[in-house]
Design a protein around this motif. Sequence first.
Motif, PDB file in Angstrom:
ATOM      1  N   ILE A 144      19.539 -11.158 -14.875  1.00 11.44           N
ATOM      2  CA  ILE A 144      19.110 -12.055 -13.800  1.00 11.44           C
ATOM      3  C   ILE A 144      17.635 -12.406 -13.985  1.00 11.44           C
ATOM      4  O   ILE A 144      17.247 -13.567 -13.909  1.00 11.44           O
ATOM      5  N   TYR A 145      16.823 -11.390 -14.252  1.00 11.37           N
ATOM      6  CA  TYR A 145      15.382 -11.600 -14.437  1.00 11.37           C
ATOM      7  C   TYR A 145      15.108 -12.614 -15.547  1.00 11.37           C
ATOM      8  O   TYR A 145      14.255 -13.483 -15.412  1.00 11.37           O
ATOM      9  N   ASP A 146      15.840 -12.514 -16.652  1.00  9.89           N
ATOM     10  CA  ASP A 146      15.605 -13.384 -17.808  1.00  9.89           C
ATOM     11  C   ASP A 146      15.967 -14.845 -17.549  1.00  9.89           C
ATOM     12  O   ASP A 146      15.600 -15.720 -18.330  1.00  9.89           O
ATOM     13  N   MET A 147      16.654 -15.125 -16.451  1.00  7.17           N
ATOM     14  CA  MET A 147      17.019 -16.499 -16.127  1.00  7.17           C
ATOM     15  C   MET A 147      15.833 -17.291 -15.594  1.00  7.17           C
ATOM     16  O   MET A 147      15.895 -18.518 -15.519  1.00  7.17           O
ATOM     17  N   PHE A 148      14.763 -16.627 -15.226  1.00  2.73           N
ATOM     18  CA  PHE A 148      13.628 -17.275 -14.575  1.00  2.73           C
ATOM     19  C   PHE A 148      12.332 -16.950 -15.301  1.00  2.73           C
ATOM     20  O   PHE A 148      12.190 -15.880 -15.868  1.00  2.73           O
ATOM     21  N   LYS A 149      11.407 -17.861 -15.259  1.00  2.00           N
ATOM     22  CA  LYS A 149      10.090 -17.647 -15.859  1.00  2.00           C
ATOM     23  C   LYS A 149       9.028 -17.840 -14.779  1.00  2.00           C
ATOM     24  O   LYS A 149       9.114 -18.744 -13.960  1.00  2.00           O
ATOM     25  N   TYR A 150       8.031 -16.982 -14.812  1.00  2.00           N
ATOM     26  CA  TYR A 150       6.921 -17.072 -13.874  1.00  2.00           C
ATOM     27  C   TYR A 150       5.641 -17.289 -14.671  1.00  2.00           C
ATOM     28  O   TYR A 150       5.187 -16.394 -15.386  1.00  2.00           O
TER      29      TYR A 150
ATOM     30  N   LEU B 224       0.840  -1.189   0.000  1.00  2.00           N
ATOM     31  CA  LEU B 224       0.000   0.000   0.000  1.00  2.00           C
ATOM     32  C   LEU B 224       0.874   1.236   0.000  1.00  2.00           C
ATOM     33  O   LEU B 224       1.890   1.299   0.668  1.00  2.00           O
ATOM     34  N   GLY B 225       0.493   2.234  -0.768  1.00  2.00           N
ATOM     35  CA  GLY B 225       1.233   3.467  -0.814  1.00  2.00           C
ATOM     36  C   GLY B 225       2.441   3.425  -1.720  1.00  2.00           C
ATOM     37  O   GLY B 225       3.225   4.351  -1.731  1.00  2.00           O
ATOM     38  N   SER B 226       2.586   2.384  -2.491  1.00  2.00           N
ATOM     39  CA  SER B 226       3.743   2.253  -3.366  1.00  2.00           C
ATOM     40  C   SER B 226       3.638   3.183  -4.565  1.00  2.00           C
ATOM     41  O   SER B 226       2.560   3.434  -5.084  1.00  2.00           O
ATOM     42  N   ALA B 227       4.795   3.667  -5.026  1.00  2.00           N
ATOM     43  CA  ALA B 227       4.839   4.494  -6.228  1.00  2.00           C
ATOM     44  C   ALA B 227       4.549   3.650  -7.464  1.00  2.00           C
ATOM     45  O   ALA B 227       4.104   4.153  -8.480  1.00  2.00           O
ATOM     46  N   ILE B 228       4.797   2.364  -7.361  1.00  2.00           N
ATOM     47  CA  ILE B 228       4.626   1.454  -8.494  1.00  2.00           C
ATOM     48  C   ILE B 228       3.228   0.843  -8.451  1.00  2.00           C
ATOM     49  O   ILE B 228       2.813   0.289  -7.434  1.00  2.00           O
ATOM     50  N   THR B 229       2.522   0.952  -9.552  1.00  2.00           N
ATOM     51  CA  THR B 229       1.203   0.342  -9.680  1.00  2.00           C
ATOM     52  C   THR B 229       1.377  -1.009 -10.361  1.00  2.00           C
ATOM     53  O   THR B 229       1.831  -1.081 -11.501  1.00  2.00           O
ATOM     54  N   ILE B 230       1.029  -2.055  -9.661  1.00  2.00           N
ATOM     55  CA  ILE B 230       1.149  -3.410 -10.194  1.00  2.00           C
ATOM     56  C   ILE B 230      -0.188  -3.813 -10.805  1.00  2.00           C
ATOM     57  O   ILE B 230      -1.229  -3.617 -10.190  1.00  2.00           O
ATOM     58  N   PRO B 231      -0.161  -4.384 -12.022  1.00  2.00           N
ATOM     59  CA  PRO B 231      -1.422  -4.838 -12.626  1.00  2.00           C
ATOM     60  C   PRO B 231      -2.162  -5.801 -11.709  1.00  2.00           C
ATOM     61  O   PRO B 231      -1.545  -6.614 -11.026  1.00  2.00           O
ATOM     62  N   GLU B 232      -3.477  -5.692 -11.690  1.00  2.00           N
ATOM     63  CA  GLU B 232      -4.290  -6.532 -10.809  1.00  2.00           C
ATOM     64  C   GLU B 232      -4.136  -8.018 -11.108  1.00  2.00           C
ATOM     65  O   GLU B 232      -4.385  -8.849 -10.248  1.00  2.00           O
ATOM     66  N   THR B 233      -3.705  -8.347 -12.302  1.00  2.00           N
ATOM     67  CA  THR B 233      -3.540  -9.758 -12.669  1.00  2.00           C
ATOM     68  C   THR B 233      -2.398 -10.416 -11.907  1.00  2.00           C
ATOM     69  O   THR B 233      -2.257 -11.631 -11.938  1.00  2.00           O
ATOM     70  N   ALA B 234      -1.583  -9.634 -11.218  1.00  2.00           N
ATOM     71  CA  ALA B 234      -0.428 -10.177 -10.505  1.00  2.00           C
ATOM     72  C   ALA B 234      -0.555  -9.962  -9.004  1.00  2.00           C
ATOM     73  O   ALA B 234       0.387  -9.526  -8.354  1.00  2.00           O
ATOM     74  N   ASN B 235      -1.704 -10.286  -8.450  1.00  2.00           N
ATOM     75  CA  ASN B 235      -1.918 -10.046  -7.027  1.00  2.00           C
ATOM     76  C   ASN B 235      -0.849 -10.670  -6.153  1.00  2.00           C
ATOM     77  O   ASN B 235      -0.341 -10.057  -5.252  1.00  2.00           O
ATOM     78  N   GLU B 236      -0.504 -11.909  -6.412  1.00  2.00           N
ATOM     79  CA  GLU B 236       0.533 -12.580  -5.630  1.00  2.00           C
ATOM     80  C   GLU B 236       1.235 -13.590  -6.512  1.00  2.00           C
ATOM     81  O   GLU B 236       0.630 -14.196  -7.385  1.00  2.00           O
ATOM     82  N   PHE B 237       2.514 -13.768  -6.272  1.00  2.00           N
ATOM     83  CA  PHE B 237       3.265 -14.827  -6.917  1.00  2.00           C
ATOM     84  C   PHE B 237       4.444 -15.151  -6.023  1.00  2.00           C
ATOM     85  O   PHE B 237       4.803 -14.384  -5.146  1.00  2.00           O
ATOM     86  N   SER B 238       5.044 -16.302  -6.235  1.00  2.00           N
ATOM     87  CA  SER B 238       6.194 -16.708  -5.433  1.00  2.00           C
ATOM     88  C   SER B 238       7.472 -16.432  -6.187  1.00  2.00           C
ATOM     89  O   SER B 238       7.621 -16.834  -7.338  1.00  2.00           O
TER      90      SER B 238
END
Length: 126
Positions: A63-69, A17-31
């Motif tokens: 680093i990000y490209d090494m993993f897929k979610y 809450l209060g974050s400058a970054i708005t995350i799309p609702e489709t990504a509510n939670e992930f591991s």
Amino acid sequence: MDDEPMWAADRVVALTLGSAITIPETANEFSIKGNHLTLVEGNQFDGRTKTDPHKHIHGFLKIYDMFKYIDTENEAVRLMMFPLSLTGEEKTWLDELNERTIKTWDELRTAFISRFFPPALFDRLL
């Protein structure tokens, strides 16, 4: 699993809450995979003199490209993970931006580079 260090386990990332970054609702939670988290946090940007924010972005994306979610948009994962790659005053800078001002990866990347690419270095490149 109980014998694993805390950083080795997958972590659930929830919206802040209060974050400058708005995350799309489709990504509510992930591991986040534990080894991914370790790599990102092990390569944090600390803004020292001669630290190039372009190189930090490049390293973060490698680093990000090494993993897929699965079931999570790439942009949402980048937006949620990039703050973990910052430390100190650089993390404070992001935390202090106005709420919900960043909606895309390009906006975050541009704001970060604009803030941390020193004008003196730009002048030397000309």
